[in-house]
Design an enzyme around this catalytic site. Structure first.
Site, PDB file in Angstrom:
ATOM      1  N   HIS A   1      37.730 -78.075 -66.964  1.00  0.00           N
ATOM      2  CA  HIS A   1      37.135 -77.903 -65.637  1.00  0.00           C
ATOM      3  C   HIS A   1      38.140 -77.270 -64.666  1.00  0.00           C
ATOM      4  O   HIS A   1      37.811 -76.380 -63.883  1.00  0.00           O
ATOM      5  CB  HIS A   1      36.663 -79.265 -65.122  1.00  0.00           C
ATOM      6  CG  HIS A   1      36.184 -79.218 -63.730  1.00  0.00           C
ATOM      7  ND1 HIS A   1      34.968 -78.643 -63.398  1.00  0.00           N
ATOM      8  CD2 HIS A   1      36.755 -79.583 -62.574  1.00  0.00           C
ATOM      9  CE1 HIS A   1      34.829 -78.699 -62.100  1.00  0.00           C
ATOM     10  NE2 HIS A   1      35.887 -79.268 -61.577  1.00  0.00           N
TER      11      HIS A   1
ATOM     12  N   GLU B   1      32.419 -63.040 -82.866  1.00  0.00           N
ATOM     13  CA  GLU B   1      32.912 -64.333 -82.395  1.00  0.00           C
ATOM     14  C   GLU B   1      33.398 -65.213 -83.533  1.00  0.00           C
ATOM     15  O   GLU B   1      33.933 -66.286 -83.299  1.00  0.00           O
ATOM     16  CB  GLU B   1      31.801 -65.098 -81.667  1.00  0.00           C
ATOM     17  CG  GLU B   1      31.203 -64.329 -80.512  1.00  0.00           C
ATOM     18  CD  GLU B   1      30.360 -65.212 -79.623  1.00  0.00           C
ATOM     19  OE1 GLU B   1      30.889 -65.702 -78.624  1.00  0.00           O
ATOM     20  OE2 GLU B   1      29.178 -65.404 -79.942  1.00  0.00           O
TER      21      GLU B   1
ATOM     22  N   ASP C   1      35.170 -67.944 -78.545  1.00  0.00           N
ATOM     23  CA  ASP C   1      34.699 -68.466 -79.825  1.00  0.00           C
ATOM     24  C   ASP C   1      35.531 -67.932 -80.986  1.00  0.00           C
ATOM     25  O   ASP C   1      35.803 -68.656 -81.943  1.00  0.00           O
ATOM     26  CB  ASP C   1      33.216 -68.131 -80.031  1.00  0.00           C
ATOM     27  CG  ASP C   1      32.332 -69.134 -79.332  1.00  0.00           C
ATOM     28  OD1 ASP C   1      32.634 -70.335 -79.417  1.00  0.00           O
ATOM     29  OD2 ASP C   1      31.367 -68.725 -78.667  1.00  0.00           O
TER      30      ASP C   1
ATOM     31  N   CYS D   1      34.689 -59.667 -74.129  1.00  0.00           N
ATOM     32  CA  CYS D   1      34.053 -60.378 -73.022  1.00  0.00           C
ATOM     33  C   CYS D   1      34.455 -61.838 -72.974  1.00  0.00           C
ATOM     34  O   CYS D   1      33.887 -62.617 -72.229  1.00  0.00           O
ATOM     35  CB  CYS D   1      32.537 -60.233 -73.083  1.00  0.00           C
ATOM     36  SG  CYS D   1      31.839 -60.921 -74.582  1.00  0.00           S
TER      37      CYS D   1
HETATM   38  C1  PEP Z   1      33.142 -66.031 -76.079  1.00  0.00           C
HETATM   39  O1  PEP Z   1      32.880 -66.857 -76.963  1.00  0.00           O
HETATM   40  O2  PEP Z   1      34.259 -65.516 -75.922  1.00  0.00           O
HETATM   41  C2  PEP Z   1      32.090 -65.623 -75.134  1.00  0.00           C
HETATM   42  C3  PEP Z   1      32.292 -64.654 -74.282  1.00  0.00           C
HETATM   43  O3  PEP Z   1      30.923 -66.327 -75.145  1.00  0.00           O
HETATM   44  P1  PEP Z   1      30.791 -67.812 -74.513  1.00  0.00           P
HETATM   45  O4  PEP Z   1      32.062 -68.134 -73.806  1.00  0.00           O
HETATM   46  O5  PEP Z   1      29.616 -67.772 -73.601  1.00  0.00           O
HETATM   47  O6  PEP Z   1      30.560 -68.618 -75.752  1.00  0.00           O
HETATM   48 MG    MG Z   2      30.796 -67.276 -77.373  1.00  0.00          MG
END
Ligand code: PEP
Ligand code: MG
Length: 555
Positions: A188, A415, A439, A486
């Protein structure tokens, strides 16, 4: 006697550099004793219920005062304090002779274990219950609730970890940086720091040694807290801090390296509000639109029309710009009751992301149809991608369905390690890939990204993760198709340069991170970025990779 300088390390969030005095959060209240009450059931019950309702009212009032995301979090905590099952349990304990404070303690502990057993996001929120319980108990005992120290002069807040109720009312003119002993990059505290653009270092175990009032330097970019700094070191840090702030303020255009090489700087959004923030931060578009955030409260799948309205509102904020929409990524930490299987023992390894969507193909088709309709009604350049793809066959199936409903650009997220290793085949089928480093790191190390105890493994600087990203970068170069990032890694300015050196063509991040990344990448040519990437790839571990690349940054 002067004490010599020493360094405490943790995981840095952001790029800020701050010099300031430490203020520590008081330790939590001790566990209430198990002694039998001598007040009588009615009196104890009144003490407990008044403290519970006063705490709920206080949390709501704090929510109103802070607004935004904090309000939602505090409202949810207030609801926990008013939960009817919890109230019944408190009453039960009191009827068996407990004091009000002990009854509250027991009932919250039982509530927390039920939430933990539910796994995923619900389990993560169980930690918040302890904070609410402490507030209620402090009220019953008429002592101050443990919380952020009050001060009129700026300070660096050091805590074991920060609960939402603590952070909601932080005054960012006074609190200059956050340091936590526990917690990881997805805790958090880290999320809040990123959202507010506040420098933070999390998971700094030795920060337990920091003493109230001592002056330290907090450098979020290196994850280092310098104790007992010399005057010269402080002066140097202040100068460096100013130059970072100036570079940040001056950075507004598109993402460009020093040699003019373009790397689009995009934003991660999950709501219309964050789309506004992305526009304000001069994002060149959206690299990750997390659609599941719009429907977390839904019991049934949203209709095509309802989805079209939500998507159109976001697309309209980016006329002529790229918007990469991710189809619902349900499961694990983001369960959607209409998509997620109940009772999986390891939801992160279960039917999440595209696996859940293929199991409910109509929901996927409806969403893609809604996206196609929304695309037709705006000028945004809409691309669509699937989360948690792990095989070429899944890619083919997703791309085929996209084509059937009229989606023109269909890609997938990388991922899990399997899709990184198969990126060349995947890119023969998909129009683009986007690497989700949160991920990808979790699955490379088999370490739950939400769990503080394994947070040290959740570090995208790891050469293991970087080598997987290089596979994807090479596949992108060979097929001449876009490779985006991302995950949170894109928001780390030094790592952003390394990722570009690995062949990444766009970076998408929380809007608050854009300015720092834009400023930093403009200092390097593509050749230099590749050299940095080579150094990082050859390191033994994340710490060395970060140190080797950061060294090149400052020399
Ligand atoms: C990730 O896994 O890096 C991603 C961008 O997706 P999320 O954080 O929403 O799982
Ligand atoms: Mg993800």
């Amino acid at each position: 006697m002067t004490t010599s300088e020493s360094i405490v390390t943790g995981i840095g969030v952001g790029r800020g550099l701050v010099v300031g005095a430490v203020r520590r959060m008081p330790d939590p209240l001790p566990e209430p004793a198990q002694t039998k009450s001598d007040r009588g059931v009615d009196d104890e019950h009144l003490r407990a219920t008044s403290a519970l309702s006063e705490t709920a009212a206080d949390l709501r009032a704090r929510g109103v005062q802070s607004g935004g995301l904090a309000k939602d979090i505090l409202d949810a905590l207030a609801l926990m304090a008013e939960d009817t099952m919890l109230l019944a349990d408190v009453k039960n304990h009191i009827e068996q002779g407990s004091t009000a404070e002990r009854a509250v303690f027991e009932a919250f502990a039982a509530f927390a274990s039920i939430m933990k057993a539910a796994g995923g996001y619900t389990a993560e929120r169980a930690g918040d219950l302890g904070d609410v319980a402490n507030r209620v108990i402090a009220r019953i005992m008429r002592v101050a609730a443990p919380g952020v120290p009050q001060s009129t002069t700026p300070f660096i807040l050091v805590a074991r970890d920060l609960a939402p109720a603590d952070t909601a009312l932080l005054d960012f003119d006074i609190v200059r940086a956050l340091v936590t002993i526990d917690g990881g990059p997805t805790s958090h505290t880290a999320i809040l720091a990123r959202e507010k653009g506040l420098p933070a270092i999390v998971g700094a175990t030795d920060a337990a040694l920091l003493i109230d009032g001592e002056t330290v330097i907090v450098d979020a970019s290196s994850g280092e807290i310098v104790r007992h700094p010399s005057t010269a070191r402080i002066d140097e840090a202040l100068l460096e801090s100013e130059s970072r702030l100036a570079a940040r303020a001056g950075a507004t255009g598109p993402g460009l390296l020093a040699d003019g090489h373009e790397v689009a700087l995009l934003a991660n959004v999950g709501s219309l509000k964050s789309a506004f923030a992305a526009v304000e931060a001069h994002a060149e578009g959206v690299g990750l639109f997390r659609t599941e955030f719009l429907f977390l409260e839904n019991d049934v799948a949203p209709s095509i029309e309802a989805q079209k309205a939500e998507y159109t509102a976001v697309f309209e904020k980016f006329p002529g710009q790229k918007v990469v929409v991710r189809v619902l990524d349900a499961g694990a930490d983001k369960p959607l009751s209409f998509l997620t299987d109940d009772g999986e023992e390891n939801p992160a390894l279960g039917r999440r992301g595209i696996r859940a969507l293929f199991a409910h193909e109509q929901i996927l088709r409806d969403q893609l149809t809604a996206i196609a309709h929304a695309t037709a009604s705006t000028t945004a350049d809409v691309w669509v991608m699937a989360p948690m793809i792990s095989t070429v066959e899944e890619t083919e199936k997703f791309v085929d369905i996209c084509r059937e409903v009229g989606i023109h650009k269909a890609g997938v997220m990388v991922e899990v390690p399997s899709s990184a290793l198969l990126a060349d085949h995947i890119l023969e089928v998909a129009d683009f890939v986007s690497i989700g480093t949160n991920d990808l790191t979790q699955y490379t190390f088999a370490a739950d990204r939400l769990l503080g105890t394994v947070a040290n493994l959740q570090d995208a600087w790891s050469p293991a993760v970087l080598r997987l990203i290089r596979e994807v970068g090479l596949a992108g170069e060979r097929t001449n198709k876009p490779v985006g990032i991302c995950g949170e890694a894109a928001a780390d300015p030094v790592l952003a340069v390394v990722l570009i050196g690995l062949g990444v063509t766009s970076l998408s991040m929380s809007p608050t991170a854009l300015a720092d990344v834009r400023a930093e990448i403009s200092r390097f040519t593509l050749v230099e970025a590749r050299q940095l990437a080579e150094r990082a790839l050859s390191a033994r571990n994340a710490k060395d990779a970060r140190a080797m690349a950061s060294f090149a940054f400052t020399h």
